[in-house]
Write a protein that holds these residues in place. Structure first.
Motif, PDB file in Angstrom:
ATOM      1  N   GLY A  81      11.091  35.737 -19.278  1.00 55.21           N
ATOM      2  CA  GLY A  81      11.087  33.690 -18.706  1.00 55.21           C
ATOM      3  C   GLY A  81       9.662  33.775 -17.774  1.00 55.21           C
ATOM      4  O   GLY A  81       9.073  34.669 -17.137  1.00 55.21           O
ATOM      5  N   LEU A  82       8.945  32.206 -17.986  1.00 51.00           N
ATOM      6  CA  LEU A  82       7.844  32.051 -17.471  1.00 51.00           C
ATOM      7  C   LEU A  82       7.820  30.748 -16.878  1.00 51.00           C
ATOM      8  O   LEU A  82       8.576  29.740 -17.084  1.00 51.00           O
ATOM      9  N   TYR A  83       7.405  30.616 -15.688  1.00 48.22           N
ATOM     10  CA  TYR A  83       7.782  29.579 -15.019  1.00 48.22           C
ATOM     11  C   TYR A  83       6.382  28.774 -14.690  1.00 48.22           C
ATOM     12  O   TYR A  83       5.106  29.028 -15.007  1.00 48.22           O
ATOM     13  N   GLU A  84       5.970  27.817 -14.803  1.00 45.92           N
ATOM     14  CA  GLU A  84       5.194  26.498 -15.258  1.00 45.92           C
ATOM     15  C   GLU A  84       5.474  25.140 -13.662  1.00 45.92           C
ATOM     16  O   GLU A  84       6.161  25.020 -13.305  1.00 45.92           O
ATOM     17  N   LEU A  85       4.172  24.657 -13.213  1.00 43.41           N
ATOM     18  CA  LEU A  85       5.028  23.247 -12.558  1.00 43.41           C
ATOM     19  C   LEU A  85       4.713  22.066 -13.895  1.00 43.41           C
ATOM     20  O   LEU A  85       4.886  21.312 -12.557  1.00 43.41           O
ATOM     21  N   ARG A  86       3.422  22.593 -14.778  1.00 44.62           N
ATOM     22  CA  ARG A  86       3.501  21.064 -15.560  1.00 44.62           C
ATOM     23  C   ARG A  86       5.245  20.554 -15.818  1.00 44.62           C
ATOM     24  O   ARG A  86       5.906  20.927 -17.054  1.00 44.62           O
ATOM     25  N   VAL A  87       6.263  19.873 -15.360  1.00 48.08           N
ATOM     26  CA  VAL A  87       7.266  19.167 -15.338  1.00 48.08           C
ATOM     27  C   VAL A  87       6.677  17.779 -15.494  1.00 48.08           C
ATOM     28  O   VAL A  87       6.310  16.555 -15.026  1.00 48.08           O
ATOM     29  N   GLY A  88       8.210  17.041 -16.186  1.00 52.02           N
ATOM     30  CA  GLY A  88       8.366  15.200 -16.320  1.00 52.02           C
ATOM     31  C   GLY A  88       7.651  15.229 -17.959  1.00 52.02           C
ATOM     32  O   GLY A  88       7.703  13.962 -17.702  1.00 52.02           O
ATOM     33  N   ASP A  89       6.933  15.651 -18.728  1.00 56.04           N
ATOM     34  CA  ASP A  89       6.327  15.606 -19.961  1.00 56.04           C
ATOM     35  C   ASP A  89       7.174  16.571 -21.003  1.00 56.04           C
ATOM     36  O   ASP A  89       7.821  17.537 -20.596  1.00 56.04           O
ATOM     37  N   ASN A  90       6.697  16.671 -22.067  1.00 57.64           N
ATOM     38  CA  ASN A  90       7.793  16.679 -23.246  1.00 57.64           C
ATOM     39  C   ASN A  90       6.315  17.682 -23.788  1.00 57.64           C
ATOM     40  O   ASN A  90       6.208  17.689 -25.327  1.00 57.64           O
ATOM     41  N   HIS A  91       5.710  18.787 -22.945  1.00 62.23           N
ATOM     42  CA  HIS A  91       4.736  19.384 -23.037  1.00 62.23           C
ATOM     43  C   HIS A  91       5.234  20.620 -24.125  1.00 62.23           C
ATOM     44  O   HIS A  91       6.063  20.460 -23.792  1.00 62.23           O
ATOM     45  N   HIS A  92       4.805  21.291 -24.723  1.00 59.64           N
ATOM     46  CA  HIS A  92       5.113  22.377 -25.727  1.00 59.64           C
ATOM     47  C   HIS A  92       3.859  23.775 -25.334  1.00 59.64           C
ATOM     48  O   HIS A  92       3.219  23.115 -24.678  1.00 59.64           O
ATOM     49  N   HIS A  93       3.959  24.289 -25.899  1.00 63.47           N
ATOM     50  CA  HIS A  93       3.409  25.849 -25.869  1.00 63.47           C
ATOM     51  C   HIS A  93       2.697  26.945 -26.671  1.00 63.47           C
ATOM     52  O   HIS A  93       3.432  26.177 -27.944  1.00 63.47           O
ATOM     53  N   ILE A  94       1.536  27.310 -26.750  1.00 65.32           N
ATOM     54  CA  ILE A  94       0.920  28.356 -27.763  1.00 65.32           C
ATOM     55  C   ILE A  94       0.723  29.771 -27.662  1.00 65.32           C
ATOM     56  O   ILE A  94       0.288  29.362 -25.694  1.00 65.32           O
ATOM     57  N   VAL A  95       1.590  30.454 -27.877  1.00 65.01           N
ATOM     58  CA  VAL A  95       1.184  31.967 -27.258  1.00 65.01           C
ATOM     59  C   VAL A  95       0.433  33.272 -28.162  1.00 65.01           C
ATOM     60  O   VAL A  95       1.264  33.074 -29.094  1.00 65.01           O
TER      61      VAL A  95
END
Length: 151
Positions: A81-95
């Protein structure tokens, strides 16, 4: 830790109705510096800021912050599990498939839930979580340099 960061973290915690603790502030501050971090990366950095904290206290803070909606937990397949502060939008991730680097990607279509499945099975959709996989520029460049060195 800068005073402005401390004030921001304090305001975030109070705004969410959470008690302001040194560990919670340090976790927020560390996530500002290191988004998409796992517990193994966070604990030593939080301990530098709050030497009396413990691994369990960091886990507890992350749980509280996630429950309060101040932190988002993502779980790319095959990764902790990874954590981030960017909340409240529906962004995605590239790994990156080689080194595990993670970057944010804004919503694919510009509005939540970003994808329209062929069947909702009666669900009222509110969010979509998409993970794109590939090879980051650093790994691509390193591979090209290795290839060039062997030819």
């Amino acid at each position: 830790m800068s005073p402005s960061t401390l004030l921001d973290a304090t305001a975030m915690l109070r705004g969410a109705g959470l008690r302001v603790t040194n560990t919670r502030v340090a976790v927020i501050d560390t996530l500002q510096d290191m988004p998409h971090s796992g517990v193994d990366a966070l604990v030593p950095r939080v301990e530098l800021r709050v030497p009396t904290t413990s691994r369990q206290a960091v886990y507890n803070a992350l749980g509280d912050l996630t429950t309060a909606g101040l932190v988002r937990r993502i779980e790319p397949a095959g990764h902790p599990g990874l954590y981030e502060l960017r909340v409240g939008d529906n962004h995605h991730h590239i790994v990156c498939q080689r080194c595990g680097a993670v970057a944010d990607v804004d919503c694919v279509t510009g509005r939540a839930p970003c994808l329209s499945p062929s069947e909702t099975h009666g669900f009222d959709l509110t969010e979509a979580e998409v993970t794109f996989w590939g090879v980051c520029a650093d790994c691509t460049n390193a591979s090209a340099a290795r290839d060039a060195a062997t030819t």
